[in-house]
Each structure stands twice: as structure tokens, then as C-alpha cells.
Design a protein around this motif. Structure first.
Motif, mmCIF file in Angstrom:
data_model
loop_
_atom_site.group_PDB
_atom_site.id
_atom_site.type_symbol
_atom_site.label_atom_id
_atom_site.label_comp_id
_atom_site.label_asym_id
_atom_site.label_seq_id
_atom_site.Cartn_x
_atom_site.Cartn_y
_atom_site.Cartn_z
ATOM 1 N N ASP A 34 0.809 -1.223 0.000
ATOM 2 C CA ASP A 34 0.000 0.000 0.000
ATOM 3 C C ASP A 34 0.844 1.276 0.000
ATOM 4 O O ASP A 34 0.348 2.365 -0.278
ATOM 5 C CB ASP A 34 -0.950 0.005 1.205
ATOM 6 C CG ASP A 34 -0.197 0.017 2.536
ATOM 7 O OD1 ASP A 34 0.977 -0.429 2.567
ATOM 8 O OD2 ASP A 34 -0.775 0.471 3.535
ATOM 9 N N LYS A 35 2.147 1.141 0.277
ATOM 10 C CA LYS A 35 3.037 2.316 0.256
ATOM 11 C C LYS A 35 3.858 2.380 -1.018
ATOM 12 O O LYS A 35 4.767 3.197 -1.155
ATOM 13 C CB LYS A 35 3.962 2.288 1.479
ATOM 14 C CG LYS A 35 3.217 2.382 2.814
ATOM 15 C CD LYS A 35 4.186 2.318 3.975
ATOM 16 C CE LYS A 35 3.446 2.392 5.311
ATOM 17 N NZ LYS A 35 2.593 1.218 5.530
ATOM 18 N N GLY A 36 3.578 1.475 -1.952
ATOM 19 C CA GLY A 36 4.288 1.476 -3.228
ATOM 20 C C GLY A 36 5.602 0.736 -3.208
ATOM 21 O O GLY A 36 6.368 0.793 -4.165
ATOM 22 N N LYS A 37 5.911 0.030 -2.113
ATOM 23 C CA LYS A 37 7.169 -0.719 -2.044
ATOM 24 C C LYS A 37 7.073 -1.985 -2.883
ATOM 25 O O LYS A 37 6.111 -2.733 -2.804
ATOM 26 C CB LYS A 37 7.486 -1.085 -0.586
ATOM 27 C CG LYS A 37 8.766 -1.892 -0.443
ATOM 28 C CD LYS A 37 8.998 -2.335 0.989
ATOM 29 C CE LYS A 37 10.235 -3.234 1.065
ATOM 30 N NZ LYS A 37 10.461 -3.739 2.430
ATOM 31 N N GLU A 38 8.114 -2.216 -3.684
ATOM 32 C CA GLU A 38 8.136 -3.396 -4.545
ATOM 33 C C GLU A 38 8.456 -4.643 -3.727
ATOM 34 O O GLU A 38 9.366 -4.650 -2.910
ATOM 35 C CB GLU A 38 9.180 -3.220 -5.649
ATOM 36 C CG GLU A 38 9.230 -4.382 -6.629
ATOM 37 C CD GLU A 38 10.249 -4.169 -7.731
ATOM 38 O OE1 GLU A 38 11.104 -5.059 -7.914
ATOM 39 O OE2 GLU A 38 10.212 -3.109 -8.405
#
Length: 471
Positions: free
Chosen positions: A88-92
């Protein structure tokens, strides 16, 4: 009821102790089980994931669906499949996943389960190595006019004509990768991949798969993946700090070098590879062999061409040229117009030992230019505080060697030899003995103070018949 509660506690405890991520969804796609390991892998808290649909929390690449949802909606079973998505925080996040549907007694799908292993780090390392394959250094960019350094450059240029293995020996910060890239760019392999891997940066369990590749199912989470040897085929593979590899991996590397074949972890099949190996070591290889950090047979196989890059303290005449190069570099980056260093700074640089070598010199120049406004010259006051402090500490703390006066070293000793060469040899022996005595026989410390390599000092000890004290 109490029995059910007790059973649930045991079940949750077991799930949180296993080393795989477990994620279970119900028939509506909502998360109902999410263990501690899965939360670690995805950098998510349970509160954010539980009782929510997967698409409310995670984002997937275009034209790619969650294997967990595929198991629920289509009954699809996937084993050891690599999947990349974002939290949800855009971390891959990249996992090796096993997903399968959960059915009731009548065969109806009532949920789906995923068991995952984190391979994000391995994926990023491989991708980073491939991206770093863009070499930019050539021999034209190597600065150094001292005779010893020019000799190294000439030998490296000669080595560029062949595909023999090269071992580059030098302390940290001397520019070993710069030489490796220059050799590659000058060679017939210049148009092929150049891939670099620091052997000290990763544990054996990870680096083995990265170097040699993995076969699906070789271990938990293993997927079909080529290693760096396969990715560097026809090109050059730089193995930095080769002495950091375990004896087991050194033996496996030796086999690849001898047979020009690589076998992926968990596989029984060999793959032909044509890779030039350039290895670096940041210590005397003889010391590494004697102290079991490097296999002797691997050393001989790698050092077909051996290049010793002298430390900066052994080529201080190159300091002004290097400083001008760094001033030019940071003038461009910082939009400045610094011209040079002051005479005071030049003397300070020549007096300093530079244990961090050229890399340390560059950092000092960069730090100094950060402290400047519109002054044309770097002065002592611009130099980083820690550097100024070390320079002053050296002057205050190191007791000077006894001065060599005629009363201490008789220039007219009665041995019948009055030529300059004989006197120079006598003085060299005397001076080396005094420095060794000062450092209680510690060859490394004595060599550092004399401004020569450890090997060079050992040569002089043997030359003058002195006894080397154990360190």
C-alpha cells in the motif's frame, strides 16, 4: 468453547513461528489468515490486511493477476512461481509463491492459500548488477604519472589483448574497479556484458545462487534463474574481494574457471559459459593463503595476470593531478569555479598517510568544496573537520623517530667500503631496524610508517639478513 480458543492459540503460534509467509483468503477474497512472516515480507501490519480484499491493499503489474486470486477464482495451482507486486506504500515486493485453492468435502472452493518466500533482495541485487554493467571508465581516465603506477597501467593494457584471468591486488580505495572496467573496455569483449559483484556484501547462502544460478525446487523458494556467470556470457565478470568467499564457493569457482562450465544450485546439468574473470583482493594474497582466506589453487588460476596497484602513500607525486581532477568534477556538479588548492593544503596532503587512498582524497576534496562559497583556492580551514583533526592528532601523538646524526650512524665506518651504494644500503638497514624496533617487530605497522608495501619491507628484511618478528 475453551477448547476451540486454546486450539486457535496453538494454531496461531505455529503459523507465526514458521519461516514462510502464509496468507489465506476466504471465498469472497478477503484475508482471514496472515502470519508474522508474511507481514515482514510485505512490510505490512495485520490490521491493514486482515478482513480486506487483496486489491484494496496490494497493486499488481499490468496484465498480471494475483496467484492467490487465481487459485480462488479458477482453482489454479502454482508452485515456485516468481511474482512481483507493490504494497500500500508502493514498495516493490518479489516472492517465490506456492498458491492453491482450499475446497470443502464436496470439492467446492471455499478459499485459497499462499505460502511465500521473500526473494526481493536477490531480485534487486541481480537487477542492480545488470544495470551496473554499463562501464564508463577507460585507461584515459586513470590518473598517475609515477613510474610504478605507469607500469601497472601498461601491464593492464597488455592484459586487455587476451581473455586470461586477472587478479588485481590493492588496498581499499586504490581504484581496482576502475582498472577492471578499463581492461574490459579495451578488450575484444567491450561490446559484451560487464557485471560486477562484491563477494563480501552477501552471505554464502545468497551469493551462491546469484553467481551460479538456481534450479526450481532446489531449496524452499528457489525458482529457475540464471546466475551472473550465465548473464555475463561472452563478457567479463568482476568478482570484488574474492578472499571473502567461503572455501566451498572458492572450490566451485575454481571448477568453473577450469572447465568453463557452470552448474546451477540444485541442478545436475552443466551449462557452457565463456566469461573472462577479473578478481580483486584488498590484502596481500600470500597472507590470505597462509591464513586460509584464499585457496592456493584458486590464486594460481586467477593470477595468470597479477596487477598490484600501489597505495596513494607510495605515489604522492600524483596527488596534485588527482586533486585537480576532483576539483574539475565537483566544479561541474556543484556549479562552482574553484581553481586549485593552497600551498598549505598541498603540504598537508603530502604529509598525510591516506589509509583510504584515492577514494579518501576524493571525499576530502568534495567535503572541502562543500564548505566553500566563492573562494578560488581550497585552504586548510575548508578541509573536513575529521580530516583536520586526524592530521593534527598525527603530529601530536606519533613520537618522532630518533634523528639519525653522525654520532648515531657513523658515515666513516671502518669496513673499507666508501662508495655511495654501500652507504645507502647500510643506512637503509639501520633505518629499517629502527622502525621495526619502534613497532616491536610489527611488519605491517613498520611498512605503513616507511611508506612502502608489506611485501617490499619483507624483501628488505630478507635482503639485509634481519629476523622478521612474528606479529
Amino acid at each position: 468453547m475453551m477448547e476451540e480458543k486454546r486450539f486457535r492459540k496453538i494454531f496461531e503460534y505455529i503459523l507465526d513461528e514458521i519461516n514462510e509467509g502464509v496468507h489465506v483468503i476466504d471465498e469472497n477474497g478477503k484475508s482471514i489468515i496472515y502470519n508474522r512472516k508474511m507481514a515482514e515480507i510485505e512490510s505490512m501490519s495485520r490490521d491493514v490486511v486482515l478482513n480486506k480484499n487483496i486489491h484494496e491493499v496490494f497493486q499488481f503489474l499490468e496484465n498480471e493477476e494475483s496467484t492467490l486470486l487465481s487459485a480462488l477464482q479458477e482453482g489454479q495451482v502454482t508452485k515456485n512461481v516468481k511474482q512481483t507486486y507493490f504494497n500500500d506504500k508502493g514498495k516493490e515486493i518479489t516472492i517465490a509463491t506456492n498458491s492453491f485453492p482450499i475446497t470443502d468435502g464436496d470439492g467446492e472452493i471455499i478459499g485459497a492459500m499462499e505460502i511465500a518466500n521473500d526473494i526481493t533482495k536477490m531480485e534487486q541485487i541481480l537487477r542492480g548488477n545488470i544495470l551496473k554493467g554499463d562501464t564508463r571508465f577507460t585507461f584515459d581516465e586513470i590518473i598517475g604519472e609515477s613510474q610504478a603506477f605507469q607500469e601497472v597501467i601498461e601491464n593492464a593494457k597488455r592484459a586487455s589483448r587476451t581473455s586470461s584471468s586477472v587478479l588485481i591486488i590493492g588496498e581499499t580505495g586504490t581504484g581496482k574497479e576502475l582498472f577492471a572496467q578499463s581492461i574490459h573496455n579495451e578488450s575484444s569483449r567491450a561490446a559484451e556484458p560487464f557485471i560486477a559483484q562484491n563477494c563480501a556484501a552477501l552471505p554464502d547462502t545468497l551469493i551462491e545462487g546469484i553467481l551460479f544460478g538456481t534450479k526450481r525446487g532446489a531449496f524452499t523458494g528457489a525458482i529457475e534463474r540464471p546466475g551472473l556467470f550465465e548473464l555475463a556470457n561472452k563478457g567479463t565478470l568482476l568478482l570484488d574481494e574474492i578472499n571473502s568467499l567461503s572455501p566451498h564457493l572458492q572450490a566451485k569457482l575454481l571448477r568453473v574457471l577450469q572447465e568453463k562450465k557452470v552448474r546451477r544450485v540444485g541442478d545436475t546439468k552443466d551449462i557452457d559459459v565463456d566469461v573472462r574473470i577479473i578478481a580483486t583482493i584488498n590484502e596481500d594474497p600470500i597472507d590470505a593463503i597462509n591464513e586460509n582466506r584464499m585457496r592456493k589453487d584458486l590464486y594460481y588460476r586467477l593470477s595468470v595476470v597479477a596487477l598490484y596497484i600501489p597505495p596513494l602513500r607510495e605515489r604522492k607525486s600524483d596527488i596534485p593531478q588527482l586533486v585537480q581532477k576532483f576539483i574539475h568534477k565537483y566544479n561541474r556538479l556543484f556549479q562552482m569555479s574553484v581553481e586549485s588548492m593552497s600551498e598549505e593544503v598541498r603540504r598537508c596532503f603530502f604529509d598525510y598517510e591516506w589509509l583510504g587512498n584515492v577514494r579518501e582524497l576524493e571525499h576530502v576534496v568534495e567535503g572541502a568544496m562543500n564548505m566553500m562559497t566563492d573562494e578560488p583556492h581550497i585552504t586548510f580551514s575548508h578541509l573536513p573537520y575529521q580530516f583536520r583533526r586526524k592530521s593534527q592528532w598525527k603530529e601530536e601523538q606519533l613520537a618522532p623517530l630518533p634523528s639519525v646524526m653522525p654520532t648515531q650512524f657513523d658515515v666513516a665506518v671502518d669496513n673499507g667500503k666508501m662508495d655511495l651504494k654501500s652507504k645507502m644500503d647500510e643506512f637503509e638497514q639501520y633505518y629499517v631496524e629502527k622502525v621495526l624496533e619502534k613497532h616491536k617487530g610489527n611488519v605491517s605497522k613498520a611498512a605503513r610508517e616507511l611508506g612502502i608495501s608489506r611485501q617490499s619491507l619483507q624483501y628488505r628484511i630478507r635482503k639485509h639478513g634481519m629476523r622478521e618478528t612474528e606479529e
